[in-house]
Enzyme design. Structure first.
Site, PDB file in Angstrom:
ATOM      1  N   HIS A 323       0.806  -1.219   0.077  1.00  0.00           N
ATOM      2  CA  HIS A 323       0.140  -0.047  -0.082  1.00  0.00           C
ATOM      3  C   HIS A 323       0.789   1.280  -0.029  1.00  0.00           C
ATOM      4  O   HIS A 323       0.370   2.240  -0.416  1.00  0.00           O
ATOM      5  CB  HIS A 323      -0.799   0.076   1.118  1.00  0.00           C
ATOM      6  CG  HIS A 323      -2.212  -0.826   0.811  1.00  0.00           C
ATOM      7  ND1 HIS A 323      -2.237  -2.003   1.134  1.00  0.00           N
ATOM      8  CD2 HIS A 323      -3.586  -0.340   0.546  1.00  0.00           C
ATOM      9  CE1 HIS A 323      -3.532  -2.684   1.106  1.00  0.00           C
ATOM     10  NE2 HIS A 323      -4.164  -1.566   0.653  1.00  0.00           N
ATOM     11  N   GLY A 324       1.846   1.284   0.552  1.00  0.00           N
ATOM     12  CA  GLY A 324       2.706   2.305   0.415  1.00  0.00           C
ATOM     13  C   GLY A 324       3.995   2.130   0.991  1.00  0.00           C
ATOM     14  O   GLY A 324       4.562   1.191   1.850  1.00  0.00           O
TER      15      GLY A 324
END
Length: 457
Positions: A323-324
């Site tokens: 996600h990041g």
């Protein structure tokens, strides 16, 4: 261009629909190449510099798939999967790795400053799904046009859903306007798109004005009161749901307009009574990908309790990293891995869990862990948690009325996908949809638009 922009709504989309209808009627063999071209134009609108990256990625992976089965071909697929993941790591995680290396005394590596290509996480996972299934004998070969469309189809290239080849490939050869339910499909597509746009501009975007200032204050090192912490956290909890589920509804609706059915991605996740159920309802295609291509290969629940708990933790931690490129995302994923593991232990012990208590604990856990997902650093997350747990001044001005509409829709409303497919075409419904679209377009026109949150992943 954003789905919720005039450039898309009054420029790209009408032209794309007209060209698609013309090709489908006059030259059906042009339809798929046209959709590929339109998808590349849509992708290039963001930053034309990354179109060659997408095109080369498609071409190289297709060549690997074509070579598969020839002498020496089997080793190409693991190499291609590794290459895809390495490319993702280069663009998405090089900065994080440089920061981590900088913590070692005596090392001061330069931090890369290149831009992150939009959608790289999603089209990389599409490559991986197809190549892994091809090597396992589950996927058929595709020609270049169909493979390019599978990877780059514009409704889903930037933020999903993650579509398996088996869910979409057979639809490419259908004549979308020759079906007896063709106009009904178009109507349902417009309805889904309208609902998604309304969720984004009426529910998701307004909540950003309550979440962003609080998280920004925490990032700047300012104290966050109890009222501010709960206001910001609850605002983001509902903002990310309506932002991402709104995007998904729009993507599914757009695909229907072009004769393609994409898989459902949300199913009222905030009504889940366990964390396992939450992940079966939230970003369903990602959950399915992580289960089938990571959790199961790591051993799943077939090799004993210890392996199952380890596989859950590793899967969710890597899911958080996907996600990041930040340690807060890793911590968010790890927290969910631990939570899922505790759920396994609870069920194995045969302990009861009343539905109401299960819902409350699940919603609180998901809400609190969103802080790690949204905060820019652990220091900012700590400032938020101090407020959430009453270790800061009480503050005042909690604007609870701002959350009522979003909470009612998220907790009591139906899933847009299911509702749209249960509705029967009626003049009153068409009128209501038209009014909703007009209201949403007026909202889009006031320049209060935000990019979709998942575009940054």
């Amino acid at each position: 261009m954003l789905f919720n922009s005039f450039a898309f709504l009054f420029g790209f989309l009408p032209v794309a629909l007209a060209l698609h209808a013309l090709a489908a009627r006059a030259r059906p063999d042009w339809r798929l190449p046209l959709l590929v071209l339109l998808s590349l134009v849509f992708y290039g609108w963001w930053d034309v510099r990354f179109v060659p990256l997408l095109v080369v990625s498609i071409g190289l992976n297709w060549l690997v798939a074509r070579r598969f089965g020839a002498r020496g071909g089997r080793w190409l697929i693991p190499l291609a999967v590794a290459g895809n993941l390495a490319l993702l790591a280069l663009f998405k995680y090089a900065g994080l790795l440089a920061d981590l290396a900088g913590l070692i005394p005596g090392l001061d590596p330069p931090r890369p400053s290149w831009a992150l290509p939009l959608g790289i996480s999603f089209f990389t996972f599409h490559h991986v799904m197809y190549l892994v299934d091809l090597r396992a004998g589950r996927a058929p070969p595709m020609d270049l046009t169909r493979y390019a469309l599978y990877i780059a189809f514009f409704p889903q290239v930037l933020a999903g859903p993650l579509v398996r080849w088996s869910e979409i490939l057979h639809q490419f050869d259908e004549a979308p306007y020759d079906r007896p339910d063709a106009w009904e499909r178009i109507g349902r597509g417009l309805t889904l798109f309208g609902i998604g746009l309304a969720k984004k501009v009426f529910l998701g975007d307004p909540l950003a004005s309550y979440a962003n200032p609080v998280f920004q204050a925490a990032a700047e090192g300012r104290a966050v009161s109890v009222a501010e912490a709960w206001q910001g956290t609850l605002a983001f909890t509902f903002q990310i749901y309506f932002d991402f589920s709104g995007y998904t509804d729009m993507a599914l609706g757009l695909a229907l307009l072009f004769g393609i059915v994409l898989p459902q991605n949300f199913d009222t996740p905030y009504r889940a009574t366990s964390l396992r159920e939450f992940w079966r309802r939230w970003h369903m295609t990602l959950s399915r990908f992580l289960r089938d291509y990571l959790y199961v290969p790591l051993g799943g629940n077939r090799r004993g309790l210890a392996v199952q708990l380890g596989a859950l933790f590793a899967t969710m931690t890597l899911g958080g990293l996907w996600h990041g490129a930040g340690l807060t995302f890793v911590a968010w994923g790890a927290a969910h891995g631990i939570g899922l593991g505790l759920g396994v232990l609870w069920r194995r012990a045969g302990l009861p869990m009343p539905a109401a208590l299960g819902w409350l604990l699940t919603f609180l856990f998901v809400t609190l862990t969103w802080v790690l997902f949204r905060a820019q650093s652990f220091e900012a997350a700590l400032a938020m948690f101090k407020g959430l747990f009453g270790l800061a001044p009480a503050g005042h001005g909690f604007k609870w009325r701002a959350f009522v509409p979003a909470a009612l829709v998220a907790l009591a409303g139906p899933t847009a996908w299911a509702a749209v497919h249960r509705l029967k075409p009626r003049p009153a419904l068409a009128t209501a949809l038209a009014l909703l679209l007009v209201a949403a377009l007026l909202r889009v026109g006031d320049d209060a638009n935000f990019e979709f949150i998942y575009f940054q992943f």
